[in-house]
Design a protein around this motif. Structure first.
Motif, PDB file in Angstrom:
ATOM      1  N   GLU A 138       0.858  -1.197   0.000  1.00  0.00           N
ATOM      2  CA  GLU A 138       0.000   0.000   0.000  1.00  0.00           C
ATOM      3  C   GLU A 138       0.888   1.238   0.000  1.00  0.00           C
ATOM      4  O   GLU A 138       1.472   1.588   1.021  1.00  0.00           O
ATOM      5  CB  GLU A 138      -0.906  -0.003   1.235  1.00  0.00           C
ATOM      6  CG  GLU A 138      -1.958   1.071   1.218  1.00  0.00           C
ATOM      7  CD  GLU A 138      -2.988   0.885   0.126  1.00  0.00           C
ATOM      8  OE1 GLU A 138      -3.407   1.911  -0.450  1.00  0.00           O
ATOM      9  OE2 GLU A 138      -3.369  -0.254  -0.161  1.00  0.00           O
ATOM     10  N   SER A 141      -0.492   8.024  -0.440  1.00  0.00           N
ATOM     11  CA  SER A 141      -1.271   8.750  -1.438  1.00  0.00           C
ATOM     12  C   SER A 141      -0.419   9.857  -2.051  1.00  0.00           C
ATOM     13  O   SER A 141       0.561  10.299  -1.447  1.00  0.00           O
ATOM     14  CB  SER A 141      -2.538   9.349  -0.828  1.00  0.00           C
ATOM     15  OG  SER A 141      -2.187  10.349   0.106  1.00  0.00           O
ATOM     16  N   ASN A 142      -0.810  10.319  -3.220  1.00  0.00           N
ATOM     17  CA  ASN A 142      -0.066  11.366  -3.929  1.00  0.00           C
ATOM     18  C   ASN A 142      -0.472  12.755  -3.502  1.00  0.00           C
ATOM     19  O   ASN A 142      -0.075  13.735  -4.111  1.00  0.00           O
ATOM     20  CB  ASN A 142      -0.253  11.216  -5.438  1.00  0.00           C
ATOM     21  CG  ASN A 142       0.465   9.995  -5.957  1.00  0.00           C
ATOM     22  OD1 ASN A 142       1.435   9.529  -5.369  1.00  0.00           O
ATOM     23  ND2 ASN A 142      -0.021   9.453  -7.043  1.00  0.00           N
ATOM     24  N   THR A 143      -1.252  12.872  -2.473  1.00  0.00           N
ATOM     25  CA  THR A 143      -1.716  14.196  -2.051  1.00  0.00           C
ATOM     26  C   THR A 143      -0.791  14.846  -1.069  1.00  0.00           C
ATOM     27  O   THR A 143       0.046  14.259  -0.480  1.00  0.00           O
ATOM     28  CB  THR A 143      -3.120  14.096  -1.403  1.00  0.00           C
ATOM     29  OG1 THR A 143      -3.059  13.178  -0.315  1.00  0.00           O
ATOM     30  CG2 THR A 143      -4.133  13.686  -2.426  1.00  0.00           C
TER      31      THR A 143
END
Length: 143
Positions: A138, A141-143
């Motif tokens: 996992e 995230s790309n944020t």
């Protein structure tokens, strides 16, 4: 893009790509054949200067013994960049020298695999790498 694969041996590249696709582990792979091309792609330089940085991959498979610029140099440079340093890097090489293994991990490699010489074992190793890094792992995230 899912995988950026930097490999200068066409036979190894072909076998790895066939194994990943056979097991439906990737849809998109960018194959580059030397360390300079890898850096140019990652940083939007050289032949990629007009298009800017390439897509950031979910996984990088990196050979160490590359023409022009070594895989260790590619690893060192990308791990100093804020946009690239989180990409998981699996070193996939023929070198089982302790100095290479230690250096790769010191520079931020996430895994180090010595390429099996046998066709079947190599294909299976690639399948397992793809399964773990592209399906089970996992990523942040790309944020």
């Amino acid at each position: 893009m899912e995988v950026l694969y930097i490999e200068d041996t066409p036979e190894d590249a072909d076998l790895a790509l066939r194994s990943l696709r056979k097991h439906n582990l990737v849809n998109e792979v960018k194959l580059l054949e030397d360390g300079q091309a890898a850096l140019d792609y990652l940083f939007g330089e050289g032949e990629y200067a007009s298009s800017g940085r390439g897509k950031i991959p979910r996984l990088m498979l990196l050979d160490l013994k590359l023409p022009k610029i070594s895989g260790l140099e590619v690893l060192a440079r990308m791990k100093t960049d804020d946009q690239l340093k989180h990409i998981p890097v699996v070193v996939l090489t023929s070198s089982n020298e302790d100095v290479d293994i230690k250096k790769a991990y010191a520079l931020g490699a996430n895994s180090y695999i010595v390429k099996p010489v046998d066709f079947q074992n190599f294909a299976e190793a690639i399948r397992q790498v793809g399964l773990y890094w592209l399906v089970l792992n996992e990523p942040p995230s790309n944020t």
